[in-house]
Scaffold this active site. Structure first.
Site, PDB file in Angstrom:
ATOM      1  N   GLY A 177       0.852  -1.183   0.000  1.00 18.22           N
ATOM      2  CA  GLY A 177       0.000   0.000   0.000  1.00 18.22           C
ATOM      3  C   GLY A 177       0.884   1.227   0.000  1.00 18.22           C
ATOM      4  NE  ARG A 198       0.021  11.973  -3.232  1.00 14.60           N
ATOM      5  CZ  ARG A 198       1.262  11.574  -3.063  1.00 14.60           C
ATOM      6  NH1 ARG A 198       2.256  12.452  -3.131  1.00 14.60           N
ATOM      7  NH2 ARG A 198       1.525  10.316  -2.810  1.00 14.60           N
ATOM      8  CD  GLN A 201     -22.157  33.598  19.678  1.00  9.94           C
ATOM      9  OE1 GLN A 201     -22.031  33.142  20.810  1.00  9.94           O
ATOM     10  NE2 GLN A 201     -21.881  34.847  19.369  1.00  9.94           N
ATOM     11  N   GLY A 232     -28.090  16.949  13.584  1.00  7.69           N
ATOM     12  CA  GLY A 232     -28.569  16.147  14.708  1.00  7.69           C
ATOM     13  C   GLY A 232     -28.980  14.760  14.247  1.00  7.69           C
ATOM     14  CD  GLU A 280      -5.519   9.671  -6.675  1.00  6.09           C
ATOM     15  OE1 GLU A 280      -4.728  10.538  -7.054  1.00  6.09           O
ATOM     16  OE2 GLU A 280      -6.590   9.413  -7.241  1.00  6.09           O
ATOM     17  N   GLY A 281      -2.231   8.337  -1.576  1.00  2.00           N
ATOM     18  CA  GLY A 281      -1.310   8.781  -0.527  1.00  2.00           C
ATOM     19  C   GLY A 281      -2.098   9.221   0.694  1.00  2.00           C
ATOM     20  CB  THR A 282      -2.344   7.819   4.132  1.00  2.00           C
ATOM     21  OG1 THR A 282      -0.921   7.838   4.347  1.00  2.00           O
ATOM     22  CG2 THR A 282      -2.785   6.407   3.755  1.00  2.00           C
ATOM     23  CB  SER A 283      -3.577  12.460   6.114  1.00  2.00           C
ATOM     24  OG  SER A 283      -4.764  12.856   5.458  1.00  2.00           O
ATOM     25  CD  GLU A 284      -1.853   9.011   8.456  1.00  3.59           C
ATOM     26  OE1 GLU A 284      -2.286   8.612   7.349  1.00  3.59           O
ATOM     27  OE2 GLU A 284      -2.605   9.438   9.344  1.00  3.59           O
TER      28      GLU A 284
END
Lengths: 261, 384
Positions: free
Chosen positions: B131, B245, B281, B341, B365-369
């Site tokens: 991977g 990406r 708010q 909700g 397409e490449g994990t955030s890591e």
């Protein structure tokens, strides 16, 4: 075959609001779009061109930003665009608008068929197309839900409630079309990229030798007295419960009391 | 400095927006629930030229450019995550490597029909055991003695568009001893003997995108199908993902913006404690955060697209755009469900689908890591 198709830039139908103080349409921040029935007219013109060959000229009267609508229809496949833009055209009613459009048609000339949408979603009058035919002295067919061209005639079905009327008119003629006529195509990416290279003309009153006493405000015998949102009716919902027989009796009694039966 | 789109970019965006609202949005629920690949929609998108936006006319595209293309992906993702990734996978991942590294013959055979909307493409790099560690490729290709074809064995997993793709770009080990330098890229047609495509995986989100496994069983791939030189496959894959990406950043931004649109409608209508939710708010501040993050993601995405179009190095821009947009999509859709909700947790409203669709943008397409590895590498090297 040379087809003139008349298009209008209108506020996005889903996005219309009135200023509660002035009663005017709120135009700020409102997206514009090609009038839906005009898109049907453009589609019809393009289909005829595909069948018979020829040229489709799109014409719009409006402020400079209406050029966006014309570029969109060029992206759909129209060949030439004409923007009729002049301060002298401002505030026009349907009579003055149709006069201005007729002057453009005369100047372009050599036309076989003139197509309009049945009505524009902003004014909702359905008068401009018929008035255009009158100015040009051409036969007209309104409310067309089908359209065919054969041997110099245009043959249409007119949608009249639950009745259909088939009529024909000798070309050149003006036809106003309904949304039932076809499903308009979308512009293509390639079409939009090439739209900028197609002939685009901006004409003012002088360019069309238009009589400015017949255009804009001076040429408009009708004026808008006021615009308002109709008061929203309140509904009173009553839920009936119990035995079926009692519910029916209560319902009938209520309807009779309201003089609805 | 000018943040204004060109008139053509605006017109293409508006055209796609109109199309997405009218043709894609009404199907999005069904595409998700029935795990349905939107065949007819894709055909319409192909006819409109959306698959060729990023490529020049000489290769069947419209030459509209990367920015226009990314705006199209974003507009589609606003209403359907599945449909947007079908476009991005074919136009970025399965086309760019041919455009960049293919021979003229390969371009005519695969790129031109892809751009014209006659063929759909897919990109196959990931394997069950490779991977993020893409160098662990187990698929093997062995050149025949006469040097005319490679015999390929192995498998690929999580391949978007698989059942509907006309061709695949695959990455295979030609020289396992060389590690990443032993990986080679090939283009194969769907009907090649020895290729089997599995049933789609049962996914959390983007359910209609046809994500399958590919099995290669003594598949004979002609030498002329090799993309680039032997051993160059890993570089080709990585460079392709840089561009891909940006597409995922556009998809993620679109999902976030779509969720905001739905939320605004809902909070204006839903009344609790005698007033619409929009008057509280908490709602206002949450929406402000959602919109601000989505806007930042949009700008990062546009910067990366602009850089690619302008020929400016874009690896870092793309990684940052993808990282931020993906996390924004997850944040925004999560907040959207919260503002809805209990109704937000049901399938009667689209925000729960959007929340599931958003998650994948942090993974594929490449994990955030991986994006953080790419970005920190540059930062620590003093390149900012």
């Amino acid at each position: 075959m040379k087809i003139l198709v008349f298009v209008k830039q209108v506020p996005d139908t889903d996005d219309v609001a009135l200023d509660p103080k002035t009663g005017n349409l709120k135009r700020e921040g409102v997206q514009s779009m090609l009038n839906p029935n005009d898109a049907n007219a453009v589609e019809c013109a393009l289909q005829l061109k595909e069948k018979f060959g020829g040229t489709v000229c799109a014409i719009s009267m409006g402020p400079p930003q209406a050029s966006r609508t014309l570029k969109t229809v060029l992206g759909m496949g129209c060949d030439e665009a004409y923007l009729l833009s002049d301060r002298a055209f401002g505030g026009a009613d349907t009579l003055a608008t149709s006069y201005t459009l007729s002057k453009a048609a005369e100047k372009i000339g050599d036309y076989d068929l003139l197509l309009c949408g049945r009505l524009a979603t902003d004014g909702d009058t359905a008068q401009t197309g018929p008035a255009l035919a009158a100015w040009l002295g051409l036969p007209q067919i309104t409310l067309a839900s089908s359209l065919a061209v054969e041997d110099g005639w245009v043959i249409c079905d007119r949608k009249l409630g639950d009745m259909r009327q088939r009529v024909k008119a000798k070309l050149p003629a003006v036809v106003t079309v309904t949304g039932d006529l076809n499903k308009p195509r979308y512009a293509t990416a390639m079409g939009l990229m090439k739209a900028g290279k197609k002939p685009f003309f901006t004409w003012d009153a002088a360019a069309m030798e238009a009589d400015t006493s017949k255009t804009g405000m001076p040429g408009s015998p009708s004026s808008t007295k006021g615009v308002f949102e109709p008061e929203k009716r309140t509904t009173d919902t009553k839920y009936l419960s119990g035995e079926m027989v009692d519910i029916v009796k209560e319902l009938v009694d209520s309807l009779e009391a309201e003089h609805l039966l | 400095m000018d943040f204004k789109l060109t008139e053509q970019q605006e017109m293409i965006r508006d055209m796609v927006r109109e199309f997405a609202e009218a043709e894609i949005k009404p199907l999005a629920k069904e595409v998700d629930e029935k795990h349905m690949f939107p065949v007819e929609t894709v055909k319409k998108m192909q006819e409109m030229g959306l698959f060729g936006l990023a490529y020049p006319e000489e290769y069947g595209g419209s030459g509209a450019g990367q920015v226009a293309y990314m705006l199209a992906v974003e507009e589609i993702a606003k209403v359907c995550g599945t449909t947007s990734v079908i476009l991005s996978a074919s136009e970025s991942l399965a086309s760019w490597p041919i455009y960049k590294f293919g021979t003229e013959e390969q371009k005519q055979k695969w790129l031109v029909p892809q751009c014209k909307g006659e063929k759909l493409g897919a990109f196959a790099l990931t394997e069950p055991a490779a991977g993020t560690d893409a160098a662990m490729q187990k698929s093997r290709a062995v050149l025949s003695e006469d040097g005319t074809y490679y015999t390929v064995n192995g498998s690929k997993i999580f391949i978007t568009n698989a059942e509907y793709a006309d061709y695949f770009i695959i990455f295979v080990m030609t020289n396992p001893e060389l590690g990443t330098k032993g990986i080679t890229a090939f283009v194969i047609d769907k009907d090649i003997e020895g290729l089997t495509i599995s049933k789609p995986c049962n996914k959390m989100g983007i359910c209609g995108s046809s994500t399958c496994e590919l099995y290669f069983d003594n598949m004979k791939v002609p030498v002329e199908n090799r993309l680039g030189a032997e051993g160059k496959g890993f570089g080709i894959a990585m460079m392709t993902l840089d561009g891909g990406r940006i597409g995922i950043a556009a998809q993620a931004t679109g999902i976030a913006l779509g969720a905001i649109e739905e939320t605004v409608k809902y909070v204006n209508e839903r009344v609790q404690f005698g007033k619409p939710l929009s008057k509280f708010q908490n709602t206002q501040f949450t929406l402000a955060d959602m919109q601000t993050r989505a806007d930042a993601a949009h700008l990062l995405m546009l910067r990366a697209a602009w850089a690619e179009e302008a020929g400016v190095p874009y690896t870092q821009f793309a990684a940052r755009a993808k990282l931020f947009a993906a996390e924004t999509a997850s944040y925004v859709t999560n907040r959207a469900v919260q503002l809805f909700g209990g109704y937000g947790y049901t399938k009667d409203f689209p925000v729960e689908r959007m929340m599931r669709d958003a998650k994948i943008t942090e993974i594929y397409e490449g994990t955030s890591e991986v994006q953080r590895m790419v970005i920190s590498g540059s930062v620590l090297a003093g390149k900012g």
